[in-house]
Write a protein that holds these residues in place. Sequence first.
Motif, PDB file in Angstrom:
ATOM      1  N   LEU A   5      -1.357  -3.380  -3.631  1.00 52.03           N
ATOM      2  CA  LEU A   5      -2.679  -2.996  -3.170  1.00 52.03           C
ATOM      3  C   LEU A   5      -3.415  -4.183  -2.544  1.00 52.03           C
ATOM      4  O   LEU A   5      -4.198  -4.011  -1.613  1.00 52.03           O
ATOM      5  N   ASP A  39      -9.749   1.491  -3.486  1.00 54.88           N
ATOM      6  CA  ASP A  39      -8.768   2.040  -4.434  1.00 54.88           C
ATOM      7  C   ASP A  39      -9.328   2.118  -5.845  1.00 54.88           C
ATOM      8  O   ASP A  39      -8.878   2.933  -6.652  1.00 54.88           O
ATOM      9  N   ALA A  67      -0.898   5.239  -1.999  1.00 52.44           N
ATOM     10  CA  ALA A  67      -1.536   4.050  -1.429  1.00 52.44           C
ATOM     11  C   ALA A  67      -1.558   4.112   0.096  1.00 52.44           C
ATOM     12  O   ALA A  67      -2.548   3.722   0.730  1.00 52.44           O
TER      13      ALA A  67
END
Length: 389
Positions: A5, A39, A67
């Motif tokens: 991420l 996120d 993602a």
Amino acid sequence: MTPDLGDLRAQLDAAMERRGAWTDRSPWLRQAMAALPRDRFAPDVLWRWDGTGYVPIHRATDPDDWARELFADQDAAAVTQVTAGLPSSSLSAPAVVADMLDSLLIDPGHRVWDVGTGQGWSAALAAWRAGPGRVVSTEVDEHLADFARVRLRAAGIRATVTAANATNAYPPGGDQVDRIHATYAVETVPFGWIEATKPGGRIVYPWGRLGHVALTIAADGHSASGWVQGLGMFMADRSTPAPRAASGWSGYTAVRGPAEPETECTVARDLLPLNENWDLKFGLRVAVPHAQVTTSTGENGTSAWIHDSHSWAALVAQQDGTALLHQGGPRRLGDQVLAAWDQWNELGQPSRYDYGITVTQSEQWAWLNDSEAGPRWRITPLLTAPASQ
């Protein structure tokens, strides 16, 4: 494989930099989005359109795809809730969030009303700038309000979230605010938002299906006016009845049904700009309220299908470079769109940024170049029946 991420966040940051989304006017935005990445506010299930419907993407079983959906593009919203087969909440596109918050001109200490909490990301970003306890947020969906509270607490953000209908409510606490940031689209601004904002304060909101606007409250508090800031498409206000017709091809076919054309003629015009020119699209959005235009380009050129909740028109490209116009319903939408296009040309093909909006208690209108002397177009609620022409 678990996605990185941090790498995806860095790629988004770099894309925003290339775009010029990080403005000198609001350097805090880049810092806030780094400290509070989207996120951390995303649910564990996102939704993607597969051509026939929205399908879930589960973080637990497919973290990489989840993602990729979340960080697909700086201009892409991530659908976070689907109701009756249609999106009902999303994490807005990062570039649009940055543009709107930049337009809001938040300073430390400002009291901000975040209208439409969703997952809480925009409230968190506003609170990062305004300060602890300076942001109040209202969400009509109690489930979403609960979700946002959890994510805000986990991020260490002190902001108040209430479950209520912000279109008809006053901000929690009852005091006037310095800024309102709306995250769902309204065609007409609730005058209560004007009353809830201090004179000289600012309201940034999505205007219907296309564009967002920054209004400044007049010194007497009885009106507000300001410029279009950019393009953006947002979820509609849930507190008003949905329009009878959906957008796109399905909406057109639903309105037309089996009806035969009431008028038919040939039009000598290249329709490609209807597909490519966003300034033209915005000009038509202003001049032909509630008309929705769907385009497609094929062997003969670009064709267009236009509808509102009552009327329809089709401009079908022909081999000789003309288009066949047929239409029906109380409005001659095809004629209106072509006339508005001609007017847009006569006005010098203005950009979206040349338009503004003024709101008073009794009426609202869009204007071009000058709020007092420029051409103006009345704004009516979405469900107001159009006049026959």
